[in-house]
Design a protein around this motif. Structure first.
Motif, short mmCIF file in Angstrom:
data_model
loop_
_atom_site.label_atom_id
_atom_site.label_comp_id
_atom_site.label_asym_id
_atom_site.label_seq_id
_atom_site.Cartn_x
_atom_site.Cartn_y
_atom_site.Cartn_z
N TYR A 29 0.88 -1.17 0.00
CA TYR A 29 0.00 0.00 0.00
C TYR A 29 0.91 1.22 0.00
CZ TYR A 29 -3.62 3.36 1.13
OH TYR A 29 -4.46 4.44 1.09
N GLY A 30 1.09 1.84 -1.16
CA GLY A 30 2.02 2.96 -1.26
C GLY A 30 3.41 2.52 -0.85
N SER A 31 4.00 3.25 0.08
CA SER A 31 5.34 2.90 0.57
C SER A 31 5.29 1.87 1.69
CB SER A 31 6.06 4.15 1.06
OG SER A 31 5.39 4.71 2.19
N TYR A 46 -2.32 -0.63 8.71
CA TYR A 46 -1.40 -0.07 7.72
C TYR A 46 -0.07 0.16 8.41
CZ TYR A 46 -5.58 1.01 4.94
OH TYR A 46 -6.76 0.93 4.23
N PHE A 48 3.92 1.57 7.88
CA PHE A 48 4.82 2.34 7.02
C PHE A 48 6.22 2.38 7.62
CE2 PHE A 48 0.57 3.97 6.18
CZ PHE A 48 0.53 4.00 4.79
N SER A 52 5.50 10.14 6.38
CA SER A 52 5.40 10.95 5.17
C SER A 52 4.00 11.52 5.06
CB SER A 52 5.72 10.11 3.92
OG SER A 52 4.66 9.20 3.67
N GLN A 53 3.81 12.41 4.11
CA GLN A 53 2.48 12.98 3.87
C GLN A 53 1.47 11.90 3.51
OE1 GLN A 53 1.82 16.08 4.50
NE2 GLN A 53 -0.35 15.98 3.91
N GLU A 54 1.96 10.79 3.03
CA GLU A 54 1.11 9.66 2.70
C GLU A 54 0.28 9.20 3.90
OE1 GLU A 54 1.84 5.36 0.46
OE2 GLU A 54 3.47 6.31 1.57
N CYS A 55 0.88 9.27 5.09
CA CYS A 55 0.17 8.87 6.31
C CYS A 55 -1.01 9.81 6.58
CB CYS A 55 1.13 8.86 7.50
SG CYS A 55 2.55 7.76 7.29
N HIS A 56 -0.78 11.10 6.39
CA HIS A 56 -1.85 12.08 6.57
C HIS A 56 -2.97 11.86 5.55
CE1 HIS A 56 -3.83 15.98 7.23
NE2 HIS A 56 -3.89 16.05 5.90
N THR A 57 -2.60 11.67 4.31
CA THR A 57 -3.60 11.47 3.26
C THR A 57 -4.45 10.25 3.54
OG1 THR A 57 -2.13 12.51 1.64
CG2 THR A 57 -3.92 11.15 0.78
N LEU A 58 -3.83 9.16 3.96
CA LEU A 58 -4.57 7.96 4.29
C LEU A 58 -5.53 8.22 5.45
CD1 LEU A 58 -5.18 4.92 4.27
CD2 LEU A 58 -3.14 4.59 5.69
#
Length: 215
Positions: A29-31, A46, A48, A52-58
């Protein structure tokens, strides 16, 4: 600056954890990785390897409790990135043991016996009293040449007798016999000192966040 852990280490940990818990394997899932658990108090995880910003977006796409975001990052850094109503639920420590563990300081006390259950690639070690009561337990799952240690626990009435160290060493013996010379685990703040005494090394913080369940 926080310690950085290699993504393949996190992938190995997640794969082994899923084996040990008998849940579906993780998927990319993404990174990071997603694992569908389907439990009443834990639906999805999830994980990681870095913040990263990916965590916020999720997090902005999730609106229910029992879905967990776990990141190899300090608690304050993850908290600062997450929207309301997300909260930090636990902070822990990813650790590795690249070589032999230190020997337990004390032998198995009288009144206990050791039991090894083999359900390859999972191995379970139990310490039982003469009456059959489980005093301490732990398990490993072997994947990609690593032993993933999980659910190491000593019952309150049997603590401070060195049982945790004996369980860990017995698990290491099972790992070595099955081709895994390196170990990975995630330690609670309470367990970290035990593992350090056995020659385990800190890799990085491991922080969990979720939306609080209604009380």
């Amino acid at each position: 600056m926080a310690d950085v852990v290699a993504p393949h280490i996190v992938e190995t940990w997640v794969k082994g954890w899923s084996l040990a818990r008998e849940v579906p394997p993780p998927v990319p899932y993404g990174s990071g990785f997603r694992t569908e658990l389907g439990w009443a108090d834990a639906k999805t995880r999830y994980v990681f390897p870095a913040l990263s910003q990916e965590c916020h977006t999720l997090a902005t796409t999730i609106h229910e409790p029992y879905v967990f975001i776990k990141v190899c990052a300090p608690a304050d850094a993850l908290a600062a990135l997450l929207p309301a109503p997300w909260e930090i639920t636990t902070h822990a420590f990813m650790m590795a043991c690249p070589g032999p563990m230190s020997a337990p300081k004390h032998p198995l006390p009288p009144g206990y016996r050791l039991e090894v259950i083999t359900e390859a690639p999972v191995f379970i070690v139990r310490l039982l009293t003469t009456g059959g009561e489980e005093a301490a337990v732990g398990r490993i799952a072997i994947t990609d040449g690593y032993a993933i240690y999980d659910r190491i626990a000593t019952q309150p009435d049997h603590q401070r007798r060195g049982l945790g160290s004996i369980v860990m060493k017995a698990l290491e013996e099972a790992a070595l016999a099955n081709g895994a010379s390196q170990g990975l685990l995630v330690a609670t703040p309470e367990g970290k000192a035990l593992y350090e005494s056995l020659n385990w090394q800190f890799l990085c913080p491991y922080t969990t966040a979720a939306i609080p369940a209604e009380k």
